[in-house]
Design a protein around this motif. Structure first.
Motif, PDB file in Angstrom:
ATOM      1  N   GLY A   1       0.904  -1.224   0.595  1.00  0.00           N
ATOM      2  CA  GLY A   1       0.168   0.065  -0.093  1.00  0.00           C
ATOM      3  C   GLY A   1       0.886   0.997   0.059  1.00  0.00           C
ATOM      4  N   GLY A   2       0.095   2.198   1.003  1.00  0.00           N
ATOM      5  CA  GLY A   2       0.673   3.592   0.729  1.00  0.00           C
ATOM      6  C   GLY A   2       0.449   4.020  -0.502  1.00  0.00           C
ATOM      7  N   LYS A   3      -0.321   6.328   0.012  1.00  0.00           N
ATOM      8  CA  LYS A   3      -1.216   6.493  -1.575  1.00  0.00           C
ATOM      9  C   LYS A   3      -0.199   6.047  -2.533  1.00  0.00           C
ATOM     10  CE  LYS A   3      -3.620   9.118  -0.801  1.00  0.00           C
ATOM     11  NZ  LYS A   3      -5.216   8.155  -0.630  1.00  0.00           N
ATOM     12  N   GLY A   4       0.891   6.642  -2.415  1.00  0.00           N
ATOM     13  CA  GLY A   4       1.583   7.021  -4.090  1.00  0.00           C
ATOM     14  C   GLY A   4       2.046   5.594  -4.725  1.00  0.00           C
ATOM     15  N   ALA A   5       1.955   4.393  -3.664  1.00  0.00           N
ATOM     16  CA  ALA A   5       3.037   3.518  -4.450  1.00  0.00           C
ATOM     17  C   ALA A   5       0.900   3.110  -5.512  1.00  0.00           C
ATOM     18  CB  ALA A   5       2.509   2.189  -3.585  1.00  0.00           C
ATOM     19  N   ASN A   6      -0.130   3.181  -4.335  1.00  0.00           N
ATOM     20  CA  ASN A   6      -1.520   2.539  -4.426  1.00  0.00           C
ATOM     21  C   ASN A   6      -1.946   3.376  -5.983  1.00  0.00           C
ATOM     22  OD1 ASN A   6      -1.652   1.242  -2.412  1.00  0.00           O
ATOM     23  ND2 ASN A   6      -2.897   2.576  -1.713  1.00  0.00           N
ATOM     24  N   GLN A   7      -1.769   4.578  -6.254  1.00  0.00           N
ATOM     25  CA  GLN A   7      -1.924   5.060  -7.682  1.00  0.00           C
ATOM     26  C   GLN A   7      -1.056   4.804  -8.259  1.00  0.00           C
ATOM     27  OE1 GLN A   7      -2.143   9.515  -6.162  1.00  0.00           O
ATOM     28  NE2 GLN A   7      -3.063   8.767  -4.904  1.00  0.00           N
ATOM     29  N   ALA A   8       0.282   4.567  -8.406  1.00  0.00           N
ATOM     30  CA  ALA A   8       0.859   4.133  -9.112  1.00  0.00           C
ATOM     31  C   ALA A   8       0.933   2.850  -9.723  1.00  0.00           C
ATOM     32  CB  ALA A   8       2.617   3.730  -8.597  1.00  0.00           C
ATOM     33  N   VAL A   9      -0.120   1.615  -9.233  1.00  0.00           N
ATOM     34  CA  VAL A   9      -0.421   0.833  -9.456  1.00  0.00           C
ATOM     35  C   VAL A   9      -2.064   0.026  -9.586  1.00  0.00           C
ATOM     36  CG1 VAL A   9      -1.185  -1.291  -8.598  1.00  0.00           C
ATOM     37  CG2 VAL A   9       1.076  -0.666  -7.380  1.00  0.00           C
ATOM     38  N   ALA A  10      -2.379   1.608  -9.438  1.00  0.00           N
ATOM     39  CA  ALA A  10      -3.541   1.882  -9.944  1.00  0.00           C
ATOM     40  C   ALA A  10      -3.630   3.048 -11.734  1.00  0.00           C
ATOM     41  CB  ALA A  10      -5.297   3.073  -9.670  1.00  0.00           C
ATOM     42  N   CYS A  11      -2.789   3.258 -11.595  1.00  0.00           N
ATOM     43  CA  CYS A  11      -2.480   3.762 -13.274  1.00  0.00           C
ATOM     44  C   CYS A  11      -1.786   2.654 -14.295  1.00  0.00           C
ATOM     45  CB  CYS A  11      -1.142   4.765 -13.392  1.00  0.00           C
ATOM     46  SG  CYS A  11      -1.644   6.322 -11.906  1.00  0.00           S
ATOM     47  N   ALA A  12      -0.786   2.025 -13.570  1.00  0.00           N
ATOM     48  CA  ALA A  12      -0.525   0.880 -14.177  1.00  0.00           C
ATOM     49  C   ALA A  12      -1.425   0.018 -14.975  1.00  0.00           C
ATOM     50  CB  ALA A  12       0.804   0.448 -13.613  1.00  0.00           C
ATOM     51  N   ARG A  13      -2.180  -1.034 -13.483  1.00  0.00           N
ATOM     52  CA  ARG A  13      -3.384  -1.822 -13.915  1.00  0.00           C
ATOM     53  C   ARG A  13      -4.194  -1.587 -15.332  1.00  0.00           C
ATOM     54  NH1 ARG A  13      -4.537  -4.776  -8.572  1.00  0.00           N
ATOM     55  NH2 ARG A  13      -2.109  -5.533  -8.344  1.00  0.00           N
ATOM     56  N   LEU A  14      -4.468   0.032 -15.188  1.00  0.00           N
ATOM     57  CA  LEU A  14      -5.424   0.612 -15.890  1.00  0.00           C
ATOM     58  C   LEU A  14      -5.051   1.133 -17.042  1.00  0.00           C
ATOM     59  CD1 LEU A  14      -7.351   2.522 -12.848  1.00  0.00           C
ATOM     60  CD2 LEU A  14      -8.555   1.039 -14.569  1.00  0.00           C
ATOM     61  N   GLY A  15      -4.099   0.689 -17.904  1.00  0.00           N
ATOM     62  CA  GLY A  15      -3.325   1.026 -19.056  1.00  0.00           C
ATOM     63  C   GLY A  15      -2.009   2.482 -19.510  1.00  0.00           C
ATOM     64  N   GLY A  16      -1.920   2.855 -17.749  1.00  0.00           N
ATOM     65  CA  GLY A  16      -0.597   3.963 -18.068  1.00  0.00           C
ATOM     66  C   GLY A  16       1.025   3.187 -17.695  1.00  0.00           C
ATOM     67  N   LYS A  17       1.889   4.453 -18.024  1.00  0.00           N
ATOM     68  CA  LYS A  17       3.141   3.479 -18.716  1.00  0.00           C
ATOM     69  C   LYS A  17       3.830   4.172 -17.207  1.00  0.00           C
ATOM     70  CE  LYS A  17       7.319   3.901 -21.208  1.00  0.00           C
ATOM     71  NZ  LYS A  17       7.736   4.839 -22.072  1.00  0.00           N
ATOM     72  N   VAL A  18       4.328   3.837 -16.115  1.00  0.00           N
ATOM     73  CA  VAL A  18       3.940   4.720 -14.927  1.00  0.00           C
ATOM     74  C   VAL A  18       5.959   4.477 -14.593  1.00  0.00           C
ATOM     75  CG1 VAL A  18       3.788   4.965 -12.377  1.00  0.00           C
ATOM     76  CG2 VAL A  18       2.274   3.539 -14.311  1.00  0.00           C
ATOM     77  N   THR A  19       6.160   5.573 -13.735  1.00  0.00           N
ATOM     78  CA  THR A  19       6.929   5.415 -13.299  1.00  0.00           C
ATOM     79  C   THR A  19       7.277   5.921 -11.952  1.00  0.00           C
ATOM     80  OG1 THR A  19       9.254   5.948 -14.568  1.00  0.00           O
ATOM     81  CG2 THR A  19       9.808   6.620 -12.386  1.00  0.00           C
ATOM     82  N   MET A  20       7.830   5.521 -10.751  1.00  0.00           N
ATOM     83  CA  MET A  20       7.692   5.952  -9.363  1.00  0.00           C
ATOM     84  C   MET A  20       9.064   6.144  -8.793  1.00  0.00           C
ATOM     85  SD  MET A  20       5.128   4.915  -6.756  1.00  0.00           S
ATOM     86  CE  MET A  20       6.124   5.354  -4.614  1.00  0.00           C
ATOM     87  N   ILE A  21       8.733   7.154  -8.007  1.00  0.00           N
ATOM     88  CA  ILE A  21       9.403   8.349  -7.265  1.00  0.00           C
ATOM     89  C   ILE A  21       9.832   8.105  -5.388  1.00  0.00           C
ATOM     90  CG2 ILE A  21      11.154  10.433  -7.055  1.00  0.00           C
ATOM     91  CD1 ILE A  21      10.292  11.115  -9.647  1.00  0.00           C
ATOM     92  N   GLY A  22      10.356   7.442  -4.687  1.00  0.00           N
ATOM     93  CA  GLY A  22       9.923   6.590  -2.958  1.00  0.00           C
ATOM     94  C   GLY A  22      11.435   6.255  -2.780  1.00  0.00           C
ATOM     95  N   ARG A  23      11.214   6.069  -1.724  1.00  0.00           N
ATOM     96  CA  ARG A  23      12.157   5.327  -0.569  1.00  0.00           C
ATOM     97  C   ARG A  23      11.651   4.070   0.372  1.00  0.00           C
ATOM     98  NH1 ARG A  23      16.778   7.938  -2.180  1.00  0.00           N
ATOM     99  NH2 ARG A  23      17.592   7.082  -0.056  1.00  0.00           N
ATOM    100  N   LEU A  24      12.342   3.071   0.575  1.00  0.00           N
ATOM    101  CA  LEU A  24      12.273   1.939   1.431  1.00  0.00           C
ATOM    102  C   LEU A  24      13.714   1.242   1.968  1.00  0.00           C
ATOM    103  CD1 LEU A  24      10.547   0.265  -1.970  1.00  0.00           C
ATOM    104  CD2 LEU A  24       9.297   1.019  -0.120  1.00  0.00           C
ATOM    105  N   GLY A  25      12.963   0.432   3.151  1.00  0.00           N
ATOM    106  CA  GLY A  25      13.892   0.681   2.998  1.00  0.00           C
ATOM    107  C   GLY A  25      14.149  -1.379   3.326  1.00  0.00           C
ATOM    108  N   ASN A  26      15.537  -1.531   3.259  1.00  0.00           N
ATOM    109  CA  ASN A  26      16.774  -3.077   3.157  1.00  0.00           C
ATOM    110  C   ASN A  26      16.034  -3.670   4.629  1.00  0.00           C
ATOM    111  OD1 ASN A  26      17.756  -4.210   2.222  1.00  0.00           O
ATOM    112  ND2 ASN A  26      19.884  -3.680   3.214  1.00  0.00           N
TER     113      ASN A  26
END
Length: 307
Positions: A45-70
Motif C-alpha cells: 500500500g501507501g497512497k503513492g504506490a496505490n496510485q502508481a499501481v492503479a495507473c499501471a493496471r488501467l493502462g498507464g506507463k508509470v515511473t515511481m519516485i520514493g524510498r524503501l527500507g532494506n
C-alpha cells in the motif's frame, strides 16, 4: 497482465510506499477497549504506490519516485512494483530506516481507519526529486500526495511546471498547504474531509462541494475535482461546474478507492480523453475496487472494466 495503449505518455508518481497491516473489525473499538476482529492480512500500500499501481493496471506507463527500507517489507513492496511493470530504479533504499507501515481497521460498514508510521517515506527529499527531474520532460502527468514531506511535494510541483508537465495533487492525508503550491496545480483532487479543511467549509454534498470548489479555484488551481464517495464527483473549472453521480454498488471496503479513482483519471488524461470521460474511467475503476477487500488487491485491471 497490464494493457497499455501506444499513445499513453509516461505518468510520474512521487509518493509513499507502505506495507498495510489490515484487520477487519465489527466496529471501531472505544478508548481502552480490546475488540476481537475477524481476520488479518498484509497488503502492499501507501497512497503513492496505490496510485502508481492503479495507473499501471488501467493502462498507464508509470515511473515511481520514493524510498524503501532494506527490510522484508521493502523487498516485498519493490517486487510488487516490478510485477506491475512500474519502473522502480528511481525508488531508493535507506539502510537505517524501516519501510513505512499503515495500520488499517475496516469495519462492517466498509469504512476504514488508518494510522501511519512513515518510515522511509519521511526520507524522500527535494534532492531526490531533483535527481530525477528529467523524467518530467514530456511526461503526461506528475501525481502527488501528502504522505511524503511537504518540501518534497512542493519541489516536485515546481520542477513539473518548469518542464511543462501537468500536476495532479491529491491533498491526503488532510493538512494545510503552503500558498506557493496553489498556482502549480492543474488538478486538485480532495475528498470531502480534505476539501473542508482546505476551505473552512463543511463539505457533505454536491451543493457544499460547489461552494468549496469555487474557493479553491480562486487560489489559481485550474481544475478542482472533489470526490464525494457514494455521491459521485464534482468537477469545477473555468468552464463551470459539473456533478457526475457514482455508479451504485454494494461496498465492502473503501480502502484505496480514492487512489483507484486517481489512477483511472490520470490514465484517461494521459490517453487524451476529455476530463469528463477520464473522470468516468476513474469512477468505473473505483466502483469495482470498493467491492473488494484491501488496498492494491482491490484495484482492477483495464480489461475488467472493458469487459
Amino acid at each position: 497482465m497490464t494493457t497499455q495503449k501506444p499513445s499513453t505518455r509516461r505518468l510520474v508518481v512521487v509518493g509513499s510506499l507502505n506495507m498495510d497491516l489490515v484487520m477487519r473489525v465489527p466496529r471501531a473499538p472505544e478508548a481502552g477497549e480490546t475488540l476481537t476482529g475477524y481476520d488479518f492480512a498484509t497488503h502492499p500500500g501507501g497512497k503513492g504506490a496505490n496510485q502508481a499501481v492503479a495507473c499501471a493496471r488501467l493502462g498507464g506507463k508509470v515511473t515511481m519516485i520514493g524510498r524503501l527500507g532494506n527490510d522484508a517489507f521493502g523487498h516485498s513492496l519493490r517486487d510488487g512494483l516490478i510485477a506491475e511493470g512500474i519502473a522502480d530504479d528511481t525508488v531508493g533504499c535507506d539502510e537505517g530506516t524501516a519501510t513505512g507501515v499503515a495500520m488499517i481497521m475496516v469495519d462492517d460498514s466498509a469504512q476504514n481507519r488508518i494510522t501511519l508510521a512513515p518510515g522511509t517515506n519521511a526520507k524522500l527529499t527535494p534532492a531526490h526529486v531533483e535527481q530525477q527531474a528529467a523524467l518530467l520532460d514530456g511526461a503526461a502527468m506528475l501525481i502527488l500526495q501528502l504522505e511524503v514531506p511537504m518540501p518534497t511535494v512542493l519541489r516536485a510541483a515546481e520542477l513539473a511546471n518548469r518542464y511543462g508537465c501537468p500536476v495532479l495533487l491529491n491533498p491526503a492525508p488532510a493538512t494545510s498547504l503552503p500558498d506557493s503550491i496553489w498556482p502549480l496545480i492543474d488538478y486538485l483532487v480532495p475528498n470531502e474531509t480534505e476539501a473542508s479543511l482546505l476551505t473552512g467549509l463543511t463539505v457533505t454534498d454536491p451543493a457544499s462541494a460547489t461552494e468549496a470548489a469555487k474557493i479553491l479555484l480562486t487560489k489559481g488551481i485550474r481544475n478542482v475535482l472533489i470526490t464525494l464517495g457514494a455521491q459521485g464527483v464534482l468537477i469545477a473549472n473555468s468552464e463551470g461546474v459539473q456533478h457526475l453521480p457514482a455508479f451504485p454498488v454494494d461496498a465492502v471496503d473503501t480502502t484505496a478507492a480514492g487512489d483507484t479513482f486517481i489512477g483511472g483519471l490520470s490514465t484517461g488524461l494521459a490517453e487524451g480523453l476529455p476530463l469528463g470521460d477520464a473522470v468516468r474511467l476513474g469512477q468505473r475503476a473505483a466502483s469495482v475496487s470498493v467491492t473488494r477487500h484491501g488496498a492494491q488487491p482491490s484495484i482492477p485491471y483495464r480489461a475488467e472494466l472493458d469487459s
